[in-house]
Structure formats: C-alpha cells, structure tokens
Design a protein around this motif. Structure first.
Motif, PDB file in Angstrom:
ATOM      1  N   ASN A  22     -53.370  34.456  30.803  1.00 44.94           N
ATOM      2  CA  ASN A  22     -54.435  35.442  31.027  1.00 44.94           C
ATOM      3  C   ASN A  22     -54.045  36.786  30.437  1.00 44.94           C
ATOM      4  O   ASN A  22     -54.872  37.471  29.823  1.00 44.94           O
ATOM      5  CB  ASN A  22     -54.727  35.601  32.521  1.00 44.94           C
ATOM      6  CG  ASN A  22     -55.338  34.354  33.127  1.00 44.94           C
ATOM      7  OD1 ASN A  22     -55.887  33.505  32.428  1.00 44.94           O
ATOM      8  ND2 ASN A  22     -55.235  34.233  34.429  1.00 44.94           N
ATOM      9  N   GLN A  23     -52.788  37.175  30.618  1.00 46.62           N
ATOM     10  CA  GLN A  23     -52.314  38.443  30.064  1.00 46.62           C
ATOM     11  C   GLN A  23     -52.365  38.420  28.540  1.00 46.62           C
ATOM     12  O   GLN A  23     -52.744  39.412  27.917  1.00 46.62           O
ATOM     13  CB  GLN A  23     -50.890  38.738  30.537  1.00 46.62           C
ATOM     14  CG  GLN A  23     -50.799  39.072  32.005  1.00 46.62           C
ATOM     15  CD  GLN A  23     -49.353  39.240  32.467  1.00 46.62           C
ATOM     16  OE1 GLN A  23     -48.434  38.698  31.875  1.00 46.62           O
ATOM     17  NE2 GLN A  23     -49.174  39.990  33.537  1.00 46.62           N
ATOM     18  N   ILE A  24     -51.981  37.309  27.943  1.00 45.50           N
ATOM     19  CA  ILE A  24     -52.018  37.180  26.481  1.00 45.50           C
ATOM     20  C   ILE A  24     -53.451  37.323  25.989  1.00 45.50           C
ATOM     21  O   ILE A  24     -53.723  38.062  25.031  1.00 45.50           O
ATOM     22  CB  ILE A  24     -51.409  35.832  26.027  1.00 45.50           C
ATOM     23  CG1 ILE A  24     -49.900  35.847  26.247  1.00 45.50           C
ATOM     24  CG2 ILE A  24     -51.742  35.547  24.564  1.00 45.50           C
ATOM     25  CD1 ILE A  24     -49.229  34.502  26.043  1.00 45.50           C
TER      26      ILE A  24
ATOM     27  N   ASP B 106     -44.962  30.531  40.468  1.00 42.32           N
ATOM     28  CA  ASP B 106     -45.992  29.816  39.707  1.00 42.32           C
ATOM     29  C   ASP B 106     -47.155  30.733  39.344  1.00 42.32           C
ATOM     30  O   ASP B 106     -47.698  30.648  38.237  1.00 42.32           O
ATOM     31  CB  ASP B 106     -46.498  28.594  40.478  1.00 42.32           C
ATOM     32  CG  ASP B 106     -45.481  27.454  40.478  1.00 42.32           C
ATOM     33  OD1 ASP B 106     -44.561  27.470  39.633  1.00 42.32           O
ATOM     34  OD2 ASP B 106     -45.610  26.556  41.329  1.00 42.32           O
ATOM     35  N   ASN B 107     -47.539  31.616  40.255  1.00 47.19           N
ATOM     36  CA  ASN B 107     -48.640  32.544  39.964  1.00 47.19           C
ATOM     37  C   ASN B 107     -48.300  33.452  38.785  1.00 47.19           C
ATOM     38  O   ASN B 107     -49.137  33.683  37.910  1.00 47.19           O
ATOM     39  CB  ASN B 107     -48.976  33.396  41.192  1.00 47.19           C
ATOM     40  CG  ASN B 107     -49.662  32.605  42.278  1.00 47.19           C
ATOM     41  OD1 ASN B 107     -50.137  31.492  42.075  1.00 47.19           O
ATOM     42  ND2 ASN B 107     -49.695  33.172  43.475  1.00 47.19           N
ATOM     43  N   VAL B 108     -47.082  33.974  38.771  1.00 49.48           N
ATOM     44  CA  VAL B 108     -46.665  34.843  37.663  1.00 49.48           C
ATOM     45  C   VAL B 108     -46.681  34.067  36.351  1.00 49.48           C
ATOM     46  O   VAL B 108     -47.209  34.543  35.341  1.00 49.48           O
ATOM     47  CB  VAL B 108     -45.262  35.440  37.937  1.00 49.48           C
ATOM     48  CG1 VAL B 108     -44.679  36.059  36.685  1.00 49.48           C
ATOM     49  CG2 VAL B 108     -45.339  36.471  39.049  1.00 49.48           C
ATOM     50  N   LEU B 109     -46.115  32.869  36.365  1.00 52.35           N
ATOM     51  CA  LEU B 109     -46.061  32.081  35.134  1.00 52.35           C
ATOM     52  C   LEU B 109     -47.452  31.647  34.674  1.00 52.35           C
ATOM     53  O   LEU B 109     -47.749  31.667  33.475  1.00 52.35           O
ATOM     54  CB  LEU B 109     -45.159  30.856  35.322  1.00 52.35           C
ATOM     55  CG  LEU B 109     -43.680  31.179  35.552  1.00 52.35           C
ATOM     56  CD1 LEU B 109     -42.896  29.905  35.819  1.00 52.35           C
ATOM     57  CD2 LEU B 109     -43.092  31.940  34.376  1.00 52.35           C
TER      58      LEU B 109
ATOM     59  N   LYS C  94     -57.904  43.265  23.654  1.00 52.29           N
ATOM     60  CA  LYS C  94     -57.673  44.691  23.434  1.00 52.29           C
ATOM     61  C   LYS C  94     -57.322  44.962  21.976  1.00 52.29           C
ATOM     62  O   LYS C  94     -57.803  45.932  21.382  1.00 52.29           O
ATOM     63  CB  LYS C  94     -56.539  45.203  24.329  1.00 52.29           C
ATOM     64  CG  LYS C  94     -56.898  45.330  25.788  1.00 52.29           C
ATOM     65  CD  LYS C  94     -55.683  45.843  26.569  1.00 52.29           C
ATOM     66  CE  LYS C  94     -55.922  45.907  28.046  1.00 52.29           C
ATOM     67  NZ  LYS C  94     -54.723  46.359  28.781  1.00 52.29           N
ATOM     68  N   LEU C  95     -56.498  44.108  21.392  1.00 52.65           N
ATOM     69  CA  LEU C  95     -56.101  44.266  19.996  1.00 52.65           C
ATOM     70  C   LEU C  95     -57.302  44.107  19.065  1.00 52.65           C
ATOM     71  O   LEU C  95     -57.487  44.892  18.129  1.00 52.65           O
ATOM     72  CB  LEU C  95     -55.008  43.256  19.635  1.00 52.65           C
ATOM     73  CG  LEU C  95     -54.454  43.324  18.219  1.00 52.65           C
ATOM     74  CD1 LEU C  95     -53.837  44.696  17.943  1.00 52.65           C
ATOM     75  CD2 LEU C  95     -53.432  42.218  17.996  1.00 52.65           C
ATOM     76  N   GLN C  96     -58.157  43.121  19.333  1.00 53.52           N
ATOM     77  CA  GLN C  96     -59.358  42.939  18.520  1.00 53.52           C
ATOM     78  C   GLN C  96     -60.277  44.146  18.635  1.00 53.52           C
ATOM     79  O   GLN C  96     -60.882  44.568  17.642  1.00 53.52           O
ATOM     80  CB  GLN C  96     -60.092  41.661  18.934  1.00 53.52           C
ATOM     81  CG  GLN C  96     -59.370  40.402  18.501  1.00 53.52           C
ATOM     82  CD  GLN C  96     -60.049  39.130  18.977  1.00 53.52           C
ATOM     83  OE1 GLN C  96     -60.941  39.163  19.809  1.00 53.52           O
ATOM     84  NE2 GLN C  96     -59.602  37.998  18.443  1.00 53.52           N
ATOM     85  N   ASN C  97     -60.374  44.734  19.828  1.00 55.66           N
ATOM     86  CA  ASN C  97     -61.180  45.942  20.005  1.00 55.66           C
ATOM     87  C   ASN C  97     -60.611  47.102  19.193  1.00 55.66           C
ATOM     88  O   ASN C  97     -61.368  47.881  18.609  1.00 55.66           O
ATOM     89  CB  ASN C  97     -61.283  46.326  21.482  1.00 55.66           C
ATOM     90  CG  ASN C  97     -62.190  45.398  22.260  1.00 55.66           C
ATOM     91  OD1 ASN C  97     -63.049  44.728  21.693  1.00 55.66           O
ATOM     92  ND2 ASN C  97     -61.983  45.330  23.564  1.00 55.66           N
TER      93      ASN C  97
END
Length: 134
Positions: free
Chosen positions: A96-98, A88-91, A104-107
């Motif tokens: 949060n990862q997205i 459940d923690n990974v899922l 990062k992409l916007q930066n």
C-alpha cells in the motif's frame, strides 16, 4: 513457504525456526524479557527481513525492527498473537505504501509537465505589465 495447515509464515528466532504462531509469539516475548541492554539485538528473520529488538526507554516498550532495503518498526506488546499480527500488518502494508508513493510520483511528473507547458506560454498580461512599469 507457509507451514502446513496454517496461515503463519515460519519465523526464525535465535537460529530456531518456528512454524507455529503461538510458539513464535511466545519466543518473541521471552527474547524481550531476556534482554539486558537497550541497544538493538539481532533476533532472527521473518519473510526475508532481519529482525532485531531494542528497548525504547522513553516509552518503556520493546521495538522490533524489520530490516531489508528499508527498516520498519513495530512496538511490541505483552500479547503473543498481538505481536505477530502487528508484524504482519506492517509487512502487508508495504505494498500500500509503495502504491501511494507511486501515485505521488506520477502526480509530481504531471505537475512538472503542466509547469513546462505554462512556461512556454506567452505572458498574457505582458502589455499591461509593460505599461505599468513605464
């Protein structure tokens, strides 16, 4: 869909669907103990992710892989509820990862725009540079 009176989402292991966290956790452990090869073996499905288990010989641990568009790995332990919590923690961490990757992409886009602006500016030390090159 969540099981009635539970915060556990049903998990399918060996074509049997479990709606009880304890039963599912126990079946994960039994599945691991029944493995005879180190190669990944398909175990079932949970929340739209295919589940497979392999043995990491180097670390002496079973690794559960959750595969959809990407694959996420969970090192299993000898704890019925602990393994379910780890899964459940990974899922739950995927969103949060997205969000982190979107930031990062916007930066990167912002840095690209700043670089384009700097590229269009005249070189402020051009006169000094030309003098020293002469």
């Amino acid at each position: 869909m969540l099981a009635k009176n539970s915060d556990f989402y049903p998990m399918t292991i060996n074509e049997t669907t479990y709606t009880n966290k304890k039963e599912a956790g126990n079946k994960i452990l039994l599945f691991c103990k029944s493995m005879t090869k180190t190669k990944a073996v398909e175990m079932g499905e949970h929340k739209g992710f295919k589940l497979s288990v392999s043995l990491d010989v180097f670390n002496g641990a079973f690794v559960l892989s959750l595969k959809n568009k990407l694959t996420y790995n969970v090192t299993l332990v000898d704890d019925i509820f602990g393994n379910i919590q780890r899964i459940d923690n990974v899922l739950n961490n995927i969103n949060n990862q997205i969000n982190t990757e979107k930031t990062k992409l916007q930066n990167c886009y912002k840095q690209l725009e700043n670089a384009k602006i700097e590229l269009d500016k005249p070189f402020s030390k051009e006169k000094e540079f030309n003098e020293k090159m002469s």
